[in-house]
Write an enzyme that holds these catalytic residues in place. Structure first.
Site, short mmCIF file in Angstrom:
data_model
loop_
_atom_site.label_atom_id
_atom_site.label_comp_id
_atom_site.label_asym_id
_atom_site.label_seq_id
_atom_site.Cartn_x
_atom_site.Cartn_y
_atom_site.Cartn_z
N HIS A 122 106.22 -5.69 16.22
CA HIS A 122 107.17 -4.58 15.75
C HIS A 122 108.34 -4.83 15.68
CE1 HIS A 122 110.07 -0.98 17.27
NE2 HIS A 122 108.88 -0.43 17.28
N ASP A 199 106.48 -9.49 24.61
CA ASP A 199 106.76 -8.43 24.44
C ASP A 199 105.98 -7.33 25.25
OD1 ASP A 199 107.24 -5.43 23.39
OD2 ASP A 199 107.62 -5.77 21.02
N LYS A 225 109.23 3.89 28.05
CA LYS A 225 107.82 3.90 28.11
C LYS A 225 106.52 3.84 29.79
CE LYS A 225 108.28 1.52 23.70
NZ LYS A 225 108.35 2.71 22.10
N CYS A 363 107.03 1.32 13.27
CA CYS A 363 108.05 -0.38 12.98
C CYS A 363 107.15 -1.44 13.16
CB CYS A 363 108.76 -0.11 14.87
SG CYS A 363 109.72 1.36 14.17
N1 PMP Z 1 107.81 -3.66 21.05
C1 PMP Z 1 106.83 -3.23 21.23
C2 PMP Z 1 105.23 -3.79 20.65
C3 PMP Z 1 106.69 -1.07 20.48
O1 PMP Z 1 105.90 -0.86 20.86
C4 PMP Z 1 108.45 -0.93 20.65
C5 PMP Z 1 108.82 0.70 20.90
N2 PMP Z 1 108.15 1.38 19.92
C6 PMP Z 1 109.66 -1.72 21.46
C7 PMP Z 1 109.46 -3.02 21.21
C8 PMP Z 1 110.52 -1.47 21.79
O2 PMP Z 1 111.05 -0.02 22.29
P1 PMP Z 1 112.35 0.18 22.72
O3 PMP Z 1 112.47 1.23 21.37
O4 PMP Z 1 112.04 0.58 24.09
O5 PMP Z 1 113.25 -0.77 23.01
#
Ligand code: PMP
Length: 404
Positions: A122, A199, A225, A363
Site C-alpha cells: 500500500h 503492515d 478496519k 493506493c
Molecule cells: N496498509 C494496507 C495494506 C491497507 O490496506 C491500508 C488501508 N487501505 C493501509 C495500510 C492504511 O491504513 P489507514 O488508512 O487506516 O492508515
C-alpha cells in the site's frame, strides 16, 4: 456456532437501504462497519466518564485513565505482545508506519542504507520510505511478485546486502488478498540481523495475529478496519527497539520533566504518545477486539474463507471475468475485471444496485503497474457478509456485463 443473523443484528447499518435496495457492503478492506457494542461504548464514555487521561487526580480522570490503559492491555492480548510497554496508540496504520520511518530513520538509517519493501505494498508502506530516500539518502529495494500475486522469496533472499537495515512488508495484500508468509520473511531477515515491520492493516481483521509467533519487531494496524472507531490504531514495537528509538512528536504526555536546560522523556509506550490521546476511541477499539475475540478469530477466518471460496468459484463462471491475485493462500479480498469494462463503470453501476465495492488503484499504484492494469474492482468481505450477498454481487456483475 457462527450465527450470522445474530451477528448482523449487531450492525444497524447493514439493515439500511441505498437507492431503495438493501445495502450489500463489500468494501470492508477500506473500512468495516461498527457493532452496537463499539458505538454504545463510545457514547457511554462521552456521556458518563469523559475526562483527560493521565493527568487528573479527580475521579473521572482516573476512571478514563483506567479505561484507556485497560484498552492497551486488550490490544496486548489481541496481538500477544509481551508487555503493554510495547503497545503504542496511533491514529492508524499510516501513522504507525510513519512513526517507525521517522524514528528508525533518525536512529539508524544513514546515506546508502537500504530498506526492503515489496511490490504489493500500500502507498502507506512505500511513501514514508521514499521520503527517507529524499531526506537521508537511503535506497529502497523491492521484492518482486509472481503473476499469481505471491512474493518471490528467492528474489527476497537475494536483496539482502550489508547495507540492509529494515524489511517492511504487508501481512495481507489489500488488492490481491495474498497472505504473505510473514514468519518465514521475518526469520530470513533476522538471519541477516535485520529487523522487520509488518503492515497488519488487512490481517488483524481476518486472522489471529501473534506477534511473538511471527517474531516481527514492529506490527501496525488500524482500528477502523477491525470494526473499531476511526482515528485510532496501534504500533506494536519490541521493547528493545522502542527503547532505542527517539521520540516521534514532542509535547505533553511524552515527557518526564521539562526545563529549558534539559528535558527527559517518559517511559514506554508514553514516549511515543505526545498530546491527548484519543482515549475514547481506544475504548471503542478494545470493545471491537472483544467482539471479534468473542466470535473467535478462527471462526471468523473460517467463515470468510468459505465466503471467499464461494465467491471466487461463482465469479469465475462469469464470461470475461479476470481475477487479479490468485495466490493459494488468500484472504477475504477479491480483485477483478470483466472484459474491457472500466472498473469505475462497474463500481458505479453496482452501486446503483446497492452493492458497495471499491474501484481504482487501491493506493497501490506500483502493484497495478506490475499486474498490467490501471485499476480493479475489489470486493472485500467482513465477518458479517453472507453467501446471499455474494449471489447479489454475482447477479449484479452479470447484469452490468450484459449492458456493455
Ligand atoms: N496498509 C494496507 C495494506 C491497507 O490496506 C491500508 C488501508 N487501505 C493501509 C495500510 C492504511 O491504513 P489507514 O488508512 O487506516 O492508515
Amino acid at each position: 456456532m457462527y450465527d450470522i443473523e445474530k451477528i448482523r443484528a449487531d450492525f444497524p447499518i447493514l439493515g439500511r437501504e441505498v437507492y431503495g435496495r438493501p445495502l450489500v457492503y463489500l468494501d470492508n478492506g477500506a473500512t468495516t462497519q461498527k457493532p452496537r457494542q463499539v458505538v454504545d461504548a463510545l457514547v457511554n464514555e462521552y456521556y458518563s466518564v469523559n475526562a483527560n487521561v493521565h493527568r487528573g487526580v479527580h475521579f473521572l480522570s482516573q476512571q478514563a485513565t483506567q479505561l484507556h490503559e485497560a484498552s492497551r492491555e486488550t490490544v496486548r492480548r489481541f496481538l500477544n505482545a509481551r508487555s503493554t510497554a510495547e503497545i503504542v496508540f496511533t491514529r492508524g496504520t499510516t501513522e504507525s508506519i510513519n512513526l517507525v520511518a521517522s524514528c528508525f530513520g533518525e536512529a539508524v538509517l544513514k546515506l546508502g542504507d537500504e530498506v526492503i519493501v515489496s511490490e504489493m505494498e500500500h502507498h502507506s508502506n512505500i511513501v514514508p520510505w521514499q521520503l527517507l530516500e529524499q531526506r537521508r539518502g537511503i535506497r529502497l529495494r523491492v521484492i518482486p511478485i509472481t503473476d499469481a500475486g505471491e512474493l518471490r522469496l528467492d528474489e527476497y533472499a537475494r536483496l539482502f546486502t550489508d547495507r540492509t537495515r529494515l524489511v517492511s512488508v504487508t501481512h495481507v495484500s489489500n488488492v490481491l488478498g495474498t497472505v504473505n508468509p510473514v514468519r518465514e520473511i521475518t526469520a530470513m531477515a533476522h538471519a541477516h540481523g535485520v529487523p522487520v515491520l509488518i503492515d497488519g492493516a488487512q490481517s488483524a481483521p481476518h486472522l489471529a495475529v501473534d506477534v511473538q509467533d511471527i517474531g516481527c519487531d514492529f506490527f501496525a494496524f488500524s482500528g477502523h478496519k477491525v470494526y473499531g472507531p476511526t482515528g485510532i490504531g496501534v504500533l506494536y514495537g519490541r521493547e528493545e527497539w522502542l527503547d532505542r528509538l527517539p521520540p516521534y512528536m514532542g509535547g505533553g504526555e511524552m515527557i518526564r520533566s521539562v526545563s529549558f536546560e534539559k528535558t527527559t522523556f517518559n517511559d514506554l509506550p508514553f514516549k511515543f504518545e505526545a498530546g491527548t490521546p484519543d482515549y475514547v476511541a481506544s475504548t471503542g477499539l478494545a470493545r471491537a477486539l472483544d467482539y471479534v475475540t468473542a466470535l473467535g478469530m478462527d471462526a471468523i477466518r473460517a467463515h470468510e474463507q468459505e465466503l471467499t471460496r464461494y465467491a471466487t468459484e461463482r465469479l469465475r463462471s462469469i464470461p470475461g471475468m479476470r481475477l487479479i491475485g490468485e495466490a493459494p493462500c488468500k484472504d477475504a479480498v477479491i480483485s477483478f475485471l470483466v472484459g474491457d469494462i472500466h472498473p469505475l463503470d462497474m463500481g458505479t453501476l453496482l452501486d446503483r444496485l446497492g452493492i458497495a465495492v471499491r474501484t481504482g488503484h487501491h493506493c497501490a499504484e506500483p502493484l497495478m503497474r506490475r499486474m498490467g492494469v490501471e485499476g480493479t474492482v475489489r470486493a472485500s468481505f467482513g465477518l458479517y457478509n453472507t453467501r446471499e450477498e455474494v449471489d447479489v454481487l454475482v447477479a449484479g456483475i452479470d447484469r452490468v456485463r450484459k449492458m456493455f
